[in-house]
Design a protein around this motif. Structure first.
Motif, PDB file in Angstrom:
ATOM      1  N   GLY A  15      -2.939  -5.308   2.050  1.00  0.00           N
ATOM      2  CA  GLY A  15      -4.249  -4.375   0.811  1.00  0.00           C
ATOM      3  C   GLY A  15      -4.701  -4.068   0.278  1.00  0.00           C
ATOM      4  O   GLY A  15      -4.150  -5.172  -1.078  1.00  0.00           O
ATOM      5  N   LEU A  16      -5.162  -3.362  -0.502  1.00  0.00           N
ATOM      6  CA  LEU A  16      -5.694  -2.956  -1.699  1.00  0.00           C
ATOM      7  C   LEU A  16      -4.819  -2.221  -1.927  1.00  0.00           C
ATOM      8  O   LEU A  16      -6.020  -0.998  -1.648  1.00  0.00           O
ATOM      9  CB  LEU A  16      -6.984  -3.768  -1.867  1.00  0.00           C
ATOM     10  CG  LEU A  16      -7.668  -4.333  -2.573  1.00  0.00           C
ATOM     11  CD1 LEU A  16      -7.188  -5.086  -4.190  1.00  0.00           C
ATOM     12  CD2 LEU A  16      -9.797  -4.131  -2.514  1.00  0.00           C
ATOM     13  N   GLU A  17      -4.879  -1.614  -3.298  1.00  0.00           N
ATOM     14  CA  GLU A  17      -4.316  -0.235  -3.652  1.00  0.00           C
ATOM     15  C   GLU A  17      -5.293  -0.525  -5.428  1.00  0.00           C
ATOM     16  O   GLU A  17      -4.595  -1.093  -6.169  1.00  0.00           O
ATOM     17  CB  GLU A  17      -2.858  -0.355  -3.787  1.00  0.00           C
ATOM     18  CG  GLU A  17      -3.134   1.216  -3.971  1.00  0.00           C
ATOM     19  CD  GLU A  17      -1.270   1.486  -3.794  1.00  0.00           C
ATOM     20  OE1 GLU A  17      -1.158   2.406  -3.740  1.00  0.00           O
ATOM     21  OE2 GLU A  17      -0.466   0.760  -4.181  1.00  0.00           O
ATOM     22  N   ILE A  97      -2.570  -6.312  -5.245  1.00  0.00           N
ATOM     23  CA  ILE A  97      -2.630  -6.745  -3.981  1.00  0.00           C
ATOM     24  C   ILE A  97      -0.911  -6.018  -3.085  1.00  0.00           C
ATOM     25  O   ILE A  97      -0.486  -7.077  -3.245  1.00  0.00           O
ATOM     26  CB  ILE A  97      -3.657  -8.148  -3.324  1.00  0.00           C
ATOM     27  CG1 ILE A  97      -4.344  -8.012  -4.483  1.00  0.00           C
ATOM     28  CG2 ILE A  97      -3.141  -8.537  -2.239  1.00  0.00           C
ATOM     29  CD1 ILE A  97      -5.019  -9.255  -4.262  1.00  0.00           C
ATOM     30  N   ILE A  98      -1.186  -5.957  -1.537  1.00  0.00           N
ATOM     31  CA  ILE A  98       0.190  -6.192  -1.193  1.00  0.00           C
ATOM     32  C   ILE A  98      -0.328  -6.578   0.370  1.00  0.00           C
ATOM     33  O   ILE A  98      -0.962  -6.733   1.266  1.00  0.00           O
ATOM     34  CB  ILE A  98       0.370  -4.210  -0.923  1.00  0.00           C
ATOM     35  CG1 ILE A  98       0.140  -3.790  -1.646  1.00  0.00           C
ATOM     36  CG2 ILE A  98       1.836  -3.971  -0.350  1.00  0.00           C
ATOM     37  CD1 ILE A  98      -0.305  -2.506  -1.973  1.00  0.00           C
ATOM     38  N   MET A 105       5.632  -2.118   6.992  1.00  0.00           N
ATOM     39  CA  MET A 105       5.974  -2.131   5.221  1.00  0.00           C
ATOM     40  C   MET A 105       5.595  -3.358   4.098  1.00  0.00           C
ATOM     41  O   MET A 105       5.266  -4.186   4.424  1.00  0.00           O
ATOM     42  CB  MET A 105       7.213  -2.308   5.822  1.00  0.00           C
ATOM     43  CG  MET A 105       8.236  -1.006   6.585  1.00  0.00           C
ATOM     44  SD  MET A 105       7.450   0.431   6.361  1.00  0.00           S
ATOM     45  CE  MET A 105       9.226   1.211   4.290  1.00  0.00           C
ATOM     46  N   PRO A 106       5.625  -2.866   3.162  1.00  0.00           N
ATOM     47  CA  PRO A 106       5.255  -4.145   1.821  1.00  0.00           C
ATOM     48  C   PRO A 106       6.349  -4.819   1.484  1.00  0.00           C
ATOM     49  O   PRO A 106       7.279  -4.333   1.510  1.00  0.00           O
ATOM     50  CB  PRO A 106       4.869  -2.903   1.257  1.00  0.00           C
ATOM     51  CG  PRO A 106       6.051  -1.518   1.250  1.00  0.00           C
ATOM     52  CD  PRO A 106       5.734  -1.641   2.516  1.00  0.00           C
ATOM     53  N   ILE A 107       6.428  -5.950   1.325  1.00  0.00           N
ATOM     54  CA  ILE A 107       6.870  -6.593   1.158  1.00  0.00           C
ATOM     55  C   ILE A 107       6.654  -7.480   0.127  1.00  0.00           C
ATOM     56  O   ILE A 107       7.695  -7.999  -0.739  1.00  0.00           O
ATOM     57  CB  ILE A 107       7.508  -8.160   2.309  1.00  0.00           C
ATOM     58  CG1 ILE A 107       6.355  -8.899   2.863  1.00  0.00           C
ATOM     59  CG2 ILE A 107       8.428  -7.636   3.754  1.00  0.00           C
ATOM     60  CD1 ILE A 107       5.918  -9.653   3.474  1.00  0.00           C
ATOM     61  N   LYS A 108       5.260  -7.762  -0.614  1.00  0.00           N
ATOM     62  CA  LYS A 108       4.702  -8.218  -1.815  1.00  0.00           C
ATOM     63  C   LYS A 108       3.937  -8.193  -2.502  1.00  0.00           C
ATOM     64  O   LYS A 108       3.333  -7.600  -1.369  1.00  0.00           O
ATOM     65  CB  LYS A 108       5.230 -10.155  -1.754  1.00  0.00           C
ATOM     66  CG  LYS A 108       4.819 -10.338  -2.578  1.00  0.00           C
ATOM     67  CD  LYS A 108       4.967 -12.565  -3.062  1.00  0.00           C
ATOM     68  CE  LYS A 108       7.014 -12.251  -2.766  1.00  0.00           C
ATOM     69  NZ  LYS A 108       7.047 -13.362  -3.426  1.00  0.00           N
ATOM     70  N   ARG A 109       4.115  -7.599  -3.872  1.00  0.00           N
ATOM     71  CA  ARG A 109       2.474  -7.240  -4.121  1.00  0.00           C
ATOM     72  C   ARG A 109       2.385  -7.598  -5.622  1.00  0.00           C
ATOM     73  O   ARG A 109       3.533  -8.155  -6.377  1.00  0.00           O
ATOM     74  CB  ARG A 109       2.891  -5.521  -5.036  1.00  0.00           C
ATOM     75  CG  ARG A 109       3.449  -4.363  -4.110  1.00  0.00           C
ATOM     76  CD  ARG A 109       3.502  -2.932  -4.716  1.00  0.00           C
ATOM     77  NE  ARG A 109       3.650  -2.157  -4.211  1.00  0.00           N
ATOM     78  CZ  ARG A 109       2.551  -1.125  -3.764  1.00  0.00           C
ATOM     79  NH1 ARG A 109       1.319  -1.171  -4.678  1.00  0.00           N
ATOM     80  NH2 ARG A 109       2.773  -0.316  -2.862  1.00  0.00           N
ATOM     81  N   TYR A 110       0.694  -7.708  -6.404  1.00  0.00           N
ATOM     82  CA  TYR A 110       0.508  -8.949  -6.903  1.00  0.00           C
ATOM     83  C   TYR A 110      -0.071  -7.993  -7.389  1.00  0.00           C
ATOM     84  O   TYR A 110      -1.343  -7.467  -7.118  1.00  0.00           O
ATOM     85  CB  TYR A 110      -0.686 -10.012  -6.201  1.00  0.00           C
ATOM     86  CG  TYR A 110       0.407 -10.991  -5.211  1.00  0.00           C
ATOM     87  CD1 TYR A 110       1.222 -11.893  -5.898  1.00  0.00           C
ATOM     88  CD2 TYR A 110       0.440 -10.937  -4.292  1.00  0.00           C
ATOM     89  CE1 TYR A 110       1.555 -12.530  -5.412  1.00  0.00           C
ATOM     90  CE2 TYR A 110       1.483 -11.600  -3.383  1.00  0.00           C
ATOM     91  CZ  TYR A 110       1.613 -12.879  -4.217  1.00  0.00           C
ATOM     92  OH  TYR A 110       2.877 -13.481  -2.754  1.00  0.00           O
TER      93      TYR A 110
END
Length: 147
Positions: A15-17, A97-98, A105-110
């Motif tokens: 996803g995009l946050e 970008i998640i 569940m989120p595992i990495k965020r850019y």
């Protein structure tokens, strides 16, 4: 929940946050990379041998393309419209970008720092076509960090 050792993520949920608004229905993310310049240091050793050393230089800015199915959500259009009118204090943002695991569940965020929209492209509109309409947003950013 983190992934077990030696397991990899399956690239099917991301996803995009931006501004605490999460858009989960992203179908593709491309061009995301961390890059830096290379500095070549040329010198002679004490023995008179010519050598070239490579050193890390300054980080480079980049661009990422985010694709999603066309919906009634007009957040991409509003964001690029503001940038076209030069409202950069409102337009330039930081977001992420998640990547999600199979349980959501989120595992990495850019994290994209100083990001703003460069272009928005709508897929081809063709009468009688049954393919999904998409919109591609190209986001330019000053730097990227991994959380």
């Amino acid at each position: 929940m983190p992934l077990p050792d030696l397991d990899s993520s399956v690239a099917n949920s991301f996803g995009l946050e931006f501004d605490s608004v999460l858009i989960r229905h992203i179908t593709e993310v491309s061009g995301l990379k961390m890059e830096q310049d290379v500095i070549e240091l040329k010198q002679n050793t004490v023995n008179g041998q010519y050598i070239v050393k490579k050193l890390p230089g300054k980080p480079k800015a980049g661009e990422v393309t985010v694709t999603r199915g066309l919906t009634e959500d007009n957040s991409f259009e509003r964001w690029i419209k503001d940038s076209r009118f030069g409202r950069m204090s409102q337009v330039r943002r930081s977001g992420s970008i998640i990547v999600f695991d199979y349980e959501g569940m989120p595992i990495k965020r850019y994290k994209l720092i100083g990001a703003w929209p460069k272009s928005l492209e709508i897929s081809t509109l063709k009468a009688g076509d049954t393919s999904v309409l998409t919109e591609k947003l190209v986001i330019t950013y000053e730097s990227v960090e991994v959380d």
